[in-house]
Structure formats: C-alpha cells, structure tokens
Write a protein that holds these residues in place. Structure first.
Motif, PDB file in Angstrom:
ATOM      1  N   UNK A  86      -2.466  65.796  24.920  1.00 53.21           N
ATOM      2  CA  UNK A  86      -2.012  66.934  25.709  1.00 53.21           C
ATOM      3  C   UNK A  86      -2.981  67.217  26.853  1.00 53.21           C
ATOM      4  N   UNK A  87      -2.422  67.430  28.041  1.00 56.58           N
ATOM      5  CA  UNK A  87      -3.174  67.956  29.176  1.00 56.58           C
ATOM      6  C   UNK A  87      -2.720  69.392  29.386  1.00 56.58           C
ATOM      7  N   UNK A  88      -3.660  70.331  29.292  1.00 57.96           N
ATOM      8  CA  UNK A  88      -3.334  71.755  29.280  1.00 57.96           C
ATOM      9  C   UNK A  88      -3.421  72.364  30.678  1.00 57.96           C
ATOM     10  N   UNK A  89      -2.890  73.590  30.801  1.00 58.02           N
ATOM     11  CA  UNK A  89      -3.002  74.329  32.059  1.00 58.02           C
ATOM     12  C   UNK A  89      -4.457  74.644  32.392  1.00 58.02           C
ATOM     13  N   UNK A  90      -5.240  74.999  31.365  1.00 56.60           N
ATOM     14  CA  UNK A  90      -6.590  75.524  31.594  1.00 56.60           C
ATOM     15  C   UNK A  90      -7.697  74.505  31.325  1.00 56.60           C
ATOM     16  N   UNK A  91      -7.364  73.220  31.399  1.00 55.68           N
ATOM     17  CA  UNK A  91      -8.330  72.102  31.334  1.00 55.68           C
ATOM     18  C   UNK A  91      -8.894  71.869  29.922  1.00 55.68           C
ATOM     19  N   UNK A 138     -21.420  68.917  34.685  1.00 51.88           N
ATOM     20  CA  UNK A 138     -20.815  69.819  33.696  1.00 51.88           C
ATOM     21  C   UNK A 138     -19.606  70.521  34.331  1.00 51.88           C
ATOM     22  N   UNK A 139     -18.656  70.998  33.516  1.00 54.09           N
ATOM     23  CA  UNK A 139     -17.468  71.648  34.075  1.00 54.09           C
ATOM     24  C   UNK A 139     -17.770  72.752  35.080  1.00 54.09           C
ATOM     25  N   UNK A 151      -9.828  66.064  32.558  1.00 49.18           N
ATOM     26  CA  UNK A 151      -8.952  66.262  31.403  1.00 49.18           C
ATOM     27  C   UNK A 151      -7.895  65.164  31.320  1.00 49.18           C
ATOM     28  N   UNK A 152      -7.367  64.744  32.460  1.00 48.88           N
ATOM     29  CA  UNK A 152      -6.386  63.654  32.473  1.00 48.88           C
ATOM     30  C   UNK A 152      -7.044  62.343  32.055  1.00 48.88           C
ATOM     31  N   UNK A 153      -8.262  62.089  32.544  1.00 46.39           N
ATOM     32  CA  UNK A 153      -8.994  60.886  32.137  1.00 46.39           C
ATOM     33  C   UNK A 153      -9.237  60.892  30.631  1.00 46.39           C
ATOM     34  N   UNK A 154      -9.591  62.059  30.090  1.00 46.19           N
ATOM     35  CA  UNK A 154      -9.822  62.188  28.643  1.00 46.19           C
ATOM     36  C   UNK A 154      -8.564  61.818  27.865  1.00 46.19           C
ATOM     37  N   UNK A 155      -7.414  62.305  28.324  1.00 44.72           N
ATOM     38  CA  UNK A 155      -6.158  62.006  27.632  1.00 44.72           C
ATOM     39  C   UNK A 155      -5.802  60.525  27.742  1.00 44.72           C
ATOM     40  N   UNK A 170      -0.804  74.524  37.355  1.00 43.88           N
ATOM     41  CA  UNK A 170      -0.498  75.956  37.510  1.00 43.88           C
ATOM     42  C   UNK A 170      -1.740  76.824  37.656  1.00 43.88           C
ATOM     43  N   UNK A 171      -2.892  76.357  37.164  1.00 47.54           N
ATOM     44  CA  UNK A 171      -4.115  77.165  37.239  1.00 47.54           C
ATOM     45  C   UNK A 171      -4.956  76.834  38.470  1.00 47.54           C
TER      46      UNK A 171
END
Length: 254
Positions: A86-91, A138-139, A151-155, A170-171
């Motif tokens: 899952x890739x979320x709205x809030x990273x 860091x983030x 986050x996309x790379x992680x997924x 969206x964020x």
C-alpha cells in the motif's frame, strides 16, 4: 497471465454499508483506477484488500491461493501482505530512519533478506524513482513529493503482485503532484499491477487501462478510459463527470 480475484467483499461501519458485495477481477499488468464521489468506499476497498480494515465477508485469490478476508490466521495475513503493498496519502515513512533504511526495512523484516541484499535492492528502487541522491536523508529533510517517491520505492522494492495506491497525491502541494504522477506512470509502464484511488482524472485517462466508478459501495461502471470518459452509459457517472468537468456542462435555461 495470472489474475487476482476479489469476491463478495462487504464492509459496514455500524449500520452504514460502505462496500456492498464487491466482485473484482484484476489481470496481471492492469492499471485499474477507482473513481467516484467522496464517501463511496474507495479507500475502504483498498484497506480491506490489504486487511487494514476487516470486512464482514469476502475472499481474495492471489497466487492461486484463496484467502478469506475475515481471516484471523496470522499465516494468511502474512501471505496476503507479502503479495500486496500500500502507498498511503500521508507517506507513512519512519521519521527516525533515512530514505534508504525506510526501503530496506520491509525487505529485511518481511522477506528476511540479508542487509547487503536489502541495501542493493533498496538503492536500485530509489534510483528508479529519482531519489538516488537522497539515500541518507531523513523524511524531515525531504519535500512531500520526495517522501512519497520514497514510499513508492519502498512498495515496489517488495515486488508485490498488487500495488495499492490510496490517493497518493492528495497530501501534496500542487507543484509537487507531477513528480509523483511521473513516478507512478513509470511503475505502470514497467508492468506493475496497480489498483489506484485518485482524483487526478487526466492522469487516469492517460495511464489506466481500466476505470471503475464506485457509488454507494457498488461498482456501477467498469470500462476503458474511452468508455468511461467519452461514452459513459450510467447516468450517475455522467453527473459525476460533469461536476468534475470531464464532460461538457449541461446547458441551463433560466
């Protein structure tokens, strides 16, 4: 070509039926966009597939293994989460870990890879999303668009059978949206199977090969971008597209 089959997926919050007996078949390499008004169950559908929400009933068949989505089995949950990301709205990045460490985490914890192997895979995927020069950041030192690309790379590093994306832009500030959409488009072009909730309709038209319109927890339209946007059959879909300016607005006589 393998398929992912979701059958009879139903979810309620109290007496409110959010998903009503959803059946959905996704073929390998499909990029399926879910559109519809707010509150129609789009995000809940993704969260139920990944067991972040527990549905009242439903099954998913993935890798020729059928899993009951009401399962309490830790083994089945792990099997499902090995095959979906899952890739979320809030990273949802770990704030105390670098971009590289965020991507390595799942590879070592879930896939049990050695650190050196996890690092190699993580670096490759961060390079792919244009974050190869931010491995040690860091983030808090990254923009929203950069965090979402991590986050996309992680997924993608987990090599999922199905990549779930819940409104991934969206964020973001408007000027950062395009860099994330370009990253998603590249993932689609590389053959990843994606189920995407988004309000970016022009992006959907150009990248998705299939669009689902969700209304009141039901799939009421399912077709190609041309069928959905250029020749919609469902009246509620037509009304929705007019409101978001994807069809010409109706003429009004006063």
């Amino acid at each position: 070509m393998s398929v992912i089959e979701i059958r009879g997926l139903s979810k309620k919050f109290g007496k409110n039926v959010v998903l009503d007996n959803i059946d959905l078949v996704i073929h390998e390499g499909d990029v399926v966009a879910i559109i519809g008004p707010s509150g129609t169950g789009k995000s809940t559908l993704l969260r139920s597939i990944n067991l972040l929400e527990k549905p009242e009933k439903g099954t998913i068949k993935i890798n020729d293994q059928e899993i009951d989505l009401t399962t309490r089995s830790a083994r089945e949950k792990l099997e499902l989460r090995k095959n979906t990301e899952m890739v979320f709205q809030q990273f949802n990045l770990f704030k105390n870990r670098t971009a590289l460490e965020n991507v390595m985490e799942g590879l070592m914890v879930v896939k049990k890879l050695k650190k050196s192997e996890a690092r190699s895979i993580a670096e490759k995927h961060l390079q792919k999303v244009g974050m190869g020069d931010r491995l040690s950041h860091y983030p808090r030192h990254l923009s929203g668009g950069q965090q979402q690309r991590v986050a996309i790379a992680r997924a993608l590093a987990m090599d999922p059978k199905l990549l779930l994306m819940d409104e991934p832009t969206s964020a973001l500030d408007p000027e950062l949206v395009s860099e994330v959409l370009i990253t998603i488009k590249k993932a689609a072009q590389e053959g990843n199977t994606i189920l995407l909730v988004t309000h970016e309709m022009n992006f959907v038209r150009n990248v998705a090969n299939r669009i689902i319109f969700l209304e009141n927890g039901k799939i009421v339209a399912d077709g190609t971008p041309k069928e959905i946007f250029d020749n919609p059959k469902n009246q509620r879909l037509k009304e929705f597209l007019v409101k978001i300016h994807m069809l010409e607005s109706a003429d009004y006589t006063i």
